[in-house]
Design a protein around this motif. Sequence first.
Motif, short mmCIF file in Angstrom:
data_model
loop_
_atom_site.label_atom_id
_atom_site.label_comp_id
_atom_site.label_asym_id
_atom_site.label_seq_id
_atom_site.Cartn_x
_atom_site.Cartn_y
_atom_site.Cartn_z
N GLY A 36 0.81 -1.21 0.00
CA GLY A 36 0.00 0.00 0.00
C GLY A 36 0.85 1.26 0.00
O GLY A 36 0.55 2.23 -0.71
N LEU A 41 -4.64 -2.06 2.55
CA LEU A 41 -4.05 -1.78 1.24
C LEU A 41 -4.74 -0.59 0.57
O LEU A 41 -4.08 0.30 0.01
CB LEU A 41 -4.18 -3.03 0.36
CG LEU A 41 -3.58 -3.00 -1.03
CD1 LEU A 41 -2.09 -2.73 -0.97
CD2 LEU A 41 -3.84 -4.33 -1.73
N SER A 42 -6.06 -0.55 0.66
CA SER A 42 -6.81 0.54 0.03
C SER A 42 -6.48 1.88 0.67
O SER A 42 -6.18 2.85 -0.03
CB SER A 42 -8.32 0.26 0.14
OG SER A 42 -8.66 -0.93 -0.52
N ARG A 55 -3.99 2.83 2.66
CA ARG A 55 -2.59 3.27 2.58
C ARG A 55 -2.28 3.84 1.19
O ARG A 55 -1.41 4.70 1.05
CB ARG A 55 -1.64 2.11 2.89
CG ARG A 55 -1.46 1.84 4.37
CD ARG A 55 -0.44 0.74 4.60
NE ARG A 55 -0.23 0.51 6.02
CZ ARG A 55 0.72 1.09 6.75
NH1 ARG A 55 1.56 1.93 6.17
NH2 ARG A 55 0.85 0.83 8.03
N SER A 56 -2.95 3.36 0.17
CA SER A 56 -2.68 3.81 -1.20
C SER A 56 -3.53 5.01 -1.59
O SER A 56 -3.44 5.48 -2.72
CB SER A 56 -2.93 2.67 -2.19
OG SER A 56 -4.30 2.32 -2.21
#
Length: 376
Positions: free
Chosen positions: A233, A263-264, A266-267
């Motif tokens: 991420g 993951l979502s 952090r990105s």
Amino acid sequence: MITKALYIHIASSSIAGLLTLLGLPSSRVEAAPSARFSVDTPRRWPVCQVESVLASTKRIRVLAKLTTLGGEHVLPGRSLQLRADGRTLSCQPPRCRVTQRRFAEQTEQLLDVALLVETSLQHQSLADDVAAASAWFATQLPATSRLQLITVGATPRLQPLTTAGAAAATLKELPKSDEVEVALVDAIAQSRTALLALRQPAPSGRLPPRQVIIVVGSGMDLQLIPRRFAQLGDELFAAQLPLYALALSAKNYQLPMLNLAELSWRSAGTFRWIKLTPDRPTRALLTDQLHSLAVELGATSVLTFSGPAIEDLLARQPPVATLSVDCGEASSPPRTVERLLTPQRPARRWLPVLVALALFTLLALFTQLRKRIISK
């Protein structure tokens, strides 16, 4: 971000409870922007996100939005301001000017989408519904969008790059697989490589495309290690590649859901949990959430800052490395400033020759004139 304490909490809580705590939506939560939440509805904390900061010598262009924590919708009517050196810059004419538009209203920046669809054995019963909903989603993207489809099983497979419109037919015929394992992290890494190849090298003076990764699947992976997802991420955030996850699951698969959520966020993307229930068709549930995602992408604000104050900011030495956005209710993390190349005029190779010919002609005329004067 999802803390270590929340991971420990997995042992004693269901995924539904965790998603409620985090404000992450499931298919049971309506995504209408006009919805008013009752007292019993969990609060949705606002989050300020910045996808990219592009700068020339005179302008700064920012893709940003204030969204609810679960990504149900972008909060409208917010005046977004630039932040530098830890303080919000007051953009007032004539020293500073700012325009704010929705991404769906602009045409100068293209959209690239890497769509990752799980085709493993456990998703065979969902394949037709996922294919139909994904094909419909492709028709909601701008006509100029490029789409990179990646089917995710034990071995990720990249399909030929195509336009969003042409991809609809391909998505309706998604292959089914008997593979049990799911190499999700490897597939995301491949999508990152594919998108970055489309971005570089960018023609001088043109905006690089807006690029996003969308995952439709269970969140299962060969290695369900939280640190692995967190690191990925952060890498996607640095590469300006937000990931939007749509998790399909009938059961409370806790770790895969939390990994996808981590993951979502952090990105700088968003996460949606689609809880499969026998009383509602899977296709309708997925289509509702894909519609919500399409609205979110289109509602992202395009901010353009210009004027003498912005030129002074960009001319600083050393150059400004990061900028962020003040969304009023929250501020974004700092985002690296990507400098755009200034279009260079083509070299005029004929100019020295022309000057030399002009001088030679003048010299010849002067010589002839001198001879006539002497002869008289």
